[in-house]
Design an enzyme around this catalytic site. Structure first.
Site, mmCIF file in Angstrom:
data_model
loop_
_atom_site.group_PDB
_atom_site.id
_atom_site.type_symbol
_atom_site.label_atom_id
_atom_site.label_comp_id
_atom_site.label_asym_id
_atom_site.label_seq_id
_atom_site.Cartn_x
_atom_site.Cartn_y
_atom_site.Cartn_z
ATOM 1 N N ARG A 233 26.176 2.724 2.052
ATOM 2 C CA ARG A 233 26.465 1.411 2.627
ATOM 3 C C ARG A 233 26.801 1.586 4.099
ATOM 4 O O ARG A 233 27.560 2.480 4.477
ATOM 5 C CB ARG A 233 27.639 0.735 1.899
ATOM 6 C CG ARG A 233 27.339 0.309 0.463
ATOM 7 C CD ARG A 233 26.377 -0.876 0.437
ATOM 8 N NE ARG A 233 26.080 -1.319 -0.921
ATOM 9 C CZ ARG A 233 25.040 -0.920 -1.631
ATOM 10 N NH1 ARG A 233 24.208 -0.024 -1.118
ATOM 11 N NH2 ARG A 233 24.823 -1.390 -2.840
ATOM 12 N N GLU A 262 22.479 -6.205 7.824
ATOM 13 C CA GLU A 262 21.060 -6.035 7.518
ATOM 14 C C GLU A 262 20.420 -7.389 7.195
ATOM 15 O O GLU A 262 20.969 -8.135 6.376
ATOM 16 C CB GLU A 262 20.894 -5.078 6.329
ATOM 17 C CG GLU A 262 21.381 -3.670 6.638
ATOM 18 C CD GLU A 262 21.377 -2.756 5.428
ATOM 19 O OE1 GLU A 262 21.493 -1.543 5.600
ATOM 20 O OE2 GLU A 262 21.259 -3.264 4.282
ATOM 21 N N HIS A 283 16.707 0.810 5.196
ATOM 22 C CA HIS A 283 17.231 0.583 3.841
ATOM 23 C C HIS A 283 16.101 0.726 2.809
ATOM 24 O O HIS A 283 15.924 -0.112 1.912
ATOM 25 C CB HIS A 283 17.887 -0.792 3.724
ATOM 26 C CG HIS A 283 18.915 -0.841 2.625
ATOM 27 N ND1 HIS A 283 20.113 -1.522 2.739
ATOM 28 C CD2 HIS A 283 18.943 -0.282 1.384
ATOM 29 C CE1 HIS A 283 20.810 -1.383 1.625
ATOM 30 N NE2 HIS A 283 20.109 -0.635 0.788
#
Length: 316
Positions: A233, A262, A283
């Site tokens: 994270r 994000e 990601h």
């Protein structure tokens, strides 16, 4: 009873999503904003969301909603307290990226330990072509064998990274909230983890206790030759402090797959960091074809279990 199922962000999942076996009505949207979600879920009994926020205010307007099936492991986008208050069952996806994320983690580790970006830049700049020798070794290359892999967090993904680390001949040490009894790894204090790891890889959830757990002071305590990996994270690391540590050669490098916000804003300090010792991926560590299909299958398994009266993977 026929359920009405609404998938708010179908395009977040590239996989075959089978339809549940029970009677239902299915509606899906490529993407949804938080504002659109309430209207789109107005008649839904089951909501599917990967990252669309479902906060307290939204849930209060959806009295018919019975289940939120999160199409991910993280549930930061759902107000869990509000869901409990309204009797809404929340389920998530577990252990689907057990191969994908550890492999991505090691792709970052290998690229950084062997300085692949720097050497590629050298070739593009013509340095090898002009070299008086048959090879270039202008940047340090460090083997993984015999080095120490430190893991913050030791769940399924941390264990997957440890497995690969041991295959490379690394010594694996871990720091977790609940010490592990795995005989192949050693539990260490947070201080020892920081100060002795050659590779420090983060696999902890984002909580108020872990937010910015790696900041300027922690980075200064790491080895100057160490690299930091974050595929967990973004909020675990103070991004400004990391940028300063990399530009100031406080640590040797970092590989990240996650950012605090994000998608990131254009002015994110890490997004704009152009250094050969920093790797950033969007990601995508979890997103192998195999992992996404496992996720899709478990998503529908969760929904079918709920409809059958035996909910699974419940998030409290």
């Amino acid at each position: 009873m026929s359920h009405k199922i609404v998938f708010l962000d179908r395009d977040s999942l590239i996989a075959n999503v089978r339809r549940p076996v029970f009677a239902h009505e299915w509606t899906e949207y490529a993407a949804s904003t938080a504002e659109e979600a309430v209207e789109r879920l107005r008649e839904a009994t089951i909501a599917i969301s990967n990252k669309v926020p479902l906060g307290a205010e939204a849930l209060a307007k959806l009295p018919q909603l019975e289940m939120i099936a999160v199409a991910a492991t993280g549930t930061n986008n759902v107000d869990l307290a509000a869901a409990r208050e309204h009797g809404i069952v929340v389920s998530n996806i577990r252990n689907y990226a057990h191969a994908a994320l550890p492999e991505h983690t090691f792709a970052l580790i290998l690229a950084l330990r062997r300085n692949l970006l720097a050497y590629r830049a050298d070739i593009e700049a013509g340095k090898w072509q002009r070299s008086p020798r048959f090879c270039l070794f202008d940047h340090p290359i460090r083997d993984l064998h015999g080095s120490r892999l430190g893991l913050l967090g030791y769940g399924t993904l941390g264990k997957g990274v440890a497995h690969l680390g041991k295959a490379f001949g690394m010594e694996v040490v871990v720091h977790t909230r609940t010490p592990t009894d795995d005989p192949d790894v050693r539990n260490v204090s947070f201080d020892e983890l920081l100060e002795t790891s050659d590779v420090l890889s983060l696999h902890a959830p984002l909580t108020e206790q872990t937010r910015n757990i790696i900041g300027a002071e922690e980075l200064k305590r790491m080895k100057a030759s160490a690299i930091l990996i974050n595929t967990a994270r973004g909020g675990l690391v103070d991004e400004k402090a990391l940028a300063e540590a990399l530009t100031g050669n406080v640590i040797a490098g970092a590989g990240f797959d996650v950012l605090t916000q994000e998608p990131p804003p254009e002015d994110n300090v890490l997004l704009n960091l152009r250094l050969p010792n920093f790797l950033l991926t969007p990601h995508s560590a979890w997103a192998s074809a195999q992992a996404m299909q496992l996720l899709a299958d478990q998503l529908i398994d969760n929904i079918e279990a709920f409809a059958a009266g035996t909910p699974q993977n419940i998030v409290d």
